[in-house]
Design a protein around this motif. Structure first.
Motif, PDB file in Angstrom:
ATOM      1  N   VAL A 223      28.332 -70.822  -6.302  1.00  0.00           N
ATOM      2  CA  VAL A 223      28.989 -72.118  -6.472  1.00  0.00           C
ATOM      3  C   VAL A 223      29.742 -72.169  -7.800  1.00  0.00           C
ATOM      4  CG1 VAL A 223      28.582 -74.576  -6.880  1.00  0.00           C
ATOM      5  CG2 VAL A 223      27.489 -73.454  -4.952  1.00  0.00           C
ATOM      6  N   LEU A 224      29.100 -71.721  -8.888  1.00  0.00           N
ATOM      7  CA  LEU A 224      29.746 -71.732 -10.199  1.00  0.00           C
ATOM      8  C   LEU A 224      30.975 -70.828 -10.208  1.00  0.00           C
ATOM      9  CD1 LEU A 224      26.619 -71.635 -12.554  1.00  0.00           C
ATOM     10  CD2 LEU A 224      28.120 -73.595 -12.099  1.00  0.00           C
ATOM     11  N   SER A 225      30.877 -69.688  -9.560  1.00  0.00           N
ATOM     12  CA  SER A 225      32.018 -68.788  -9.489  1.00  0.00           C
ATOM     13  C   SER A 225      33.168 -69.419  -8.697  1.00  0.00           C
ATOM     14  CB  SER A 225      31.606 -67.458  -8.855  1.00  0.00           C
ATOM     15  OG  SER A 225      32.693 -66.547  -8.837  1.00  0.00           O
ATOM     16  N   HIS A 226      32.846 -70.073  -7.592  1.00  0.00           N
ATOM     17  CA  HIS A 226      33.881 -70.752  -6.823  1.00  0.00           C
ATOM     18  C   HIS A 226      34.535 -71.885  -7.624  1.00  0.00           C
ATOM     19  CE1 HIS A 226      32.314 -68.750  -3.143  1.00  0.00           C
ATOM     20  NE2 HIS A 226      33.542 -68.964  -2.688  1.00  0.00           N
ATOM     21  N   LEU A 227      33.751 -72.592  -8.437  1.00  0.00           N
ATOM     22  CA  LEU A 227      34.302 -73.676  -9.253  1.00  0.00           C
ATOM     23  C   LEU A 227      35.266 -73.139 -10.307  1.00  0.00           C
ATOM     24  CD1 LEU A 227      31.132 -75.905  -9.791  1.00  0.00           C
ATOM     25  CD2 LEU A 227      33.201 -76.557  -8.550  1.00  0.00           C
ATOM     26  N   VAL A 228      34.892 -72.033 -10.939  1.00  0.00           N
ATOM     27  CA  VAL A 228      35.727 -71.438 -11.983  1.00  0.00           C
ATOM     28  C   VAL A 228      36.905 -70.681 -11.381  1.00  0.00           C
ATOM     29  CG1 VAL A 228      35.739 -69.766 -13.888  1.00  0.00           C
ATOM     30  CG2 VAL A 228      33.794 -71.290 -13.585  1.00  0.00           C
ATOM     31  N   CYS A 229      36.684 -70.097 -10.207  1.00  0.00           N
ATOM     32  CA  CYS A 229      37.683 -69.246  -9.543  1.00  0.00           C
ATOM     33  C   CYS A 229      38.187 -68.176 -10.523  1.00  0.00           C
ATOM     34  CB  CYS A 229      38.836 -70.092  -9.022  1.00  0.00           C
ATOM     35  SG  CYS A 229      39.853 -69.288  -7.774  1.00  0.00           S
ATOM     36  N   PRO A 230      37.267 -67.357 -11.035  1.00  0.00           N
ATOM     37  CA  PRO A 230      37.606 -66.443 -12.134  1.00  0.00           C
ATOM     38  C   PRO A 230      38.496 -65.289 -11.707  1.00  0.00           C
ATOM     39  CG  PRO A 230      35.395 -65.998 -11.337  1.00  0.00           C
ATOM     40  CD  PRO A 230      35.868 -67.215 -10.608  1.00  0.00           C
ATOM     41  N   LYS A 231      39.338 -64.909 -12.627  1.00  0.00           N
ATOM     42  CA  LYS A 231      40.152 -63.702 -12.440  1.00  0.00           C
ATOM     43  C   LYS A 231      39.372 -62.471 -12.925  1.00  0.00           C
ATOM     44  CE  LYS A 231      44.342 -62.054 -11.386  1.00  0.00           C
ATOM     45  NZ  LYS A 231      45.015 -62.289 -10.095  1.00  0.00           N
ATOM     46  N   ARG A 232      38.605 -62.672 -14.011  1.00  0.00           N
ATOM     47  CA  ARG A 232      37.819 -61.569 -14.564  1.00  0.00           C
ATOM     48  C   ARG A 232      36.419 -62.063 -14.884  1.00  0.00           C
ATOM     49  NH1 ARG A 232      39.258 -58.807 -19.237  1.00  0.00           N
ATOM     50  NH2 ARG A 232      38.700 -56.831 -18.273  1.00  0.00           N
ATOM     51  N   VAL A 233      35.423 -61.326 -14.409  1.00  0.00           N
ATOM     52  CA  VAL A 233      34.008 -61.629 -14.632  1.00  0.00           C
ATOM     53  C   VAL A 233      33.361 -60.422 -15.291  1.00  0.00           C
ATOM     54  CG1 VAL A 233      31.781 -62.121 -13.533  1.00  0.00           C
ATOM     55  CG2 VAL A 233      33.880 -63.176 -12.644  1.00  0.00           C
TER      56      VAL A 233
END
Length: 213
Positions: free
Chosen positions: A51-61
């Motif tokens: 969920v947190l990743s979807h909220l941020v929609c990160p390009k780089r993790v």
């Protein structure tokens, strides 16, 4: 020490989205065949990471501590188009199993698994991370944070796992070195004005910090 009632955790888990089949397979295999299976994020925490990743929609993790790949896959679920998870782990013995798990997940083009010492590797990585997940050697948390903070974009997240350490951090007189390191880490983040933070009593404690500047 259970941080939350086991019945409450089971209920919360039952209300979460279902655990994807590949993650269920990884969880079962890890519990059956790998040492220290508690290191796995698991269904409840895994859905939060997704969920947190979807909220941020990160390009780089950046993930520090891959283990068998469960959390890396959760984080990859929310990547922006063309995004990538760089996941570092020092354990060479798990490299083949972890790579196979990533391959089976279908995220092999979006997760780069690197085996090595994170303290040595992080300084060599280009910055611009939108999300960092810290889940490796607890005594090094302070060092990991110091190495990544300037590589995280404004509004990026730094998530740290196991910061309650089975409730041991509640004991101010503990002489356990890991407990002392985590207490110091939690207080360090509390006082850091560059981040907005909240400590969640989820599983073994999850610190979520947003970089302000």
């Amino acid at each position: 020490m259970l941080i939350i009632n086991s019945e409450a955790e089971a209920y919360c888990t039952s209300i979460c989205d279902p655990e994807p089949p590949i993650l269920k397979e990884i969880r079962r295999d890890t519990n059956a065949n790998v040492l220290q299976p508690r290191m796995l994020s698991g269904h409840f925490q895994g859905r939060l990471l997704s969920v947190l990743s979807h909220l941020v929609c990160p390009k780089r993790v950046l993930e520090i501590g891959t283990y068998t790949g469960y959390s890396a896959i959760c984080l990859a679920e929310g990547l922006a188009e063309g995004g990538k998870v760089i996941s570092i782990d020092v354990n060479e013995e798990l490299e083949e199993k972890t790579n196979n798990n990533i391959l089976k997940s279908g995220f092999q083009d979006r997760i780069e698994h690197i085996v090595g010492d994170a303290l040595e590797l992080i300084p060599t990585l280009e910055g611009g991370f939108d999300l960092v997940f810290i889940d490796a050697n607890k005594r090094n948390y302070e060092h990991y944070f110091d190495l990544v903070i300037d590589k995280v974009n404004p509004n990026g997240l730094i998530i740290s796992d196991n910061v309650l350490w089975d409730g041991k951090v509640f004991d101010k007189n503990s002489r356990d070195l890991t407990t002392k390191a985590l207490r110091k880490y939690n207080l360090k983040l509390k006082e850091d004005k560059r981040i907005q933070k909240v400590l969640l009593p989820l599983r073994d404690g999850l610190m979520v910090a947003r970089k302000i500047s």
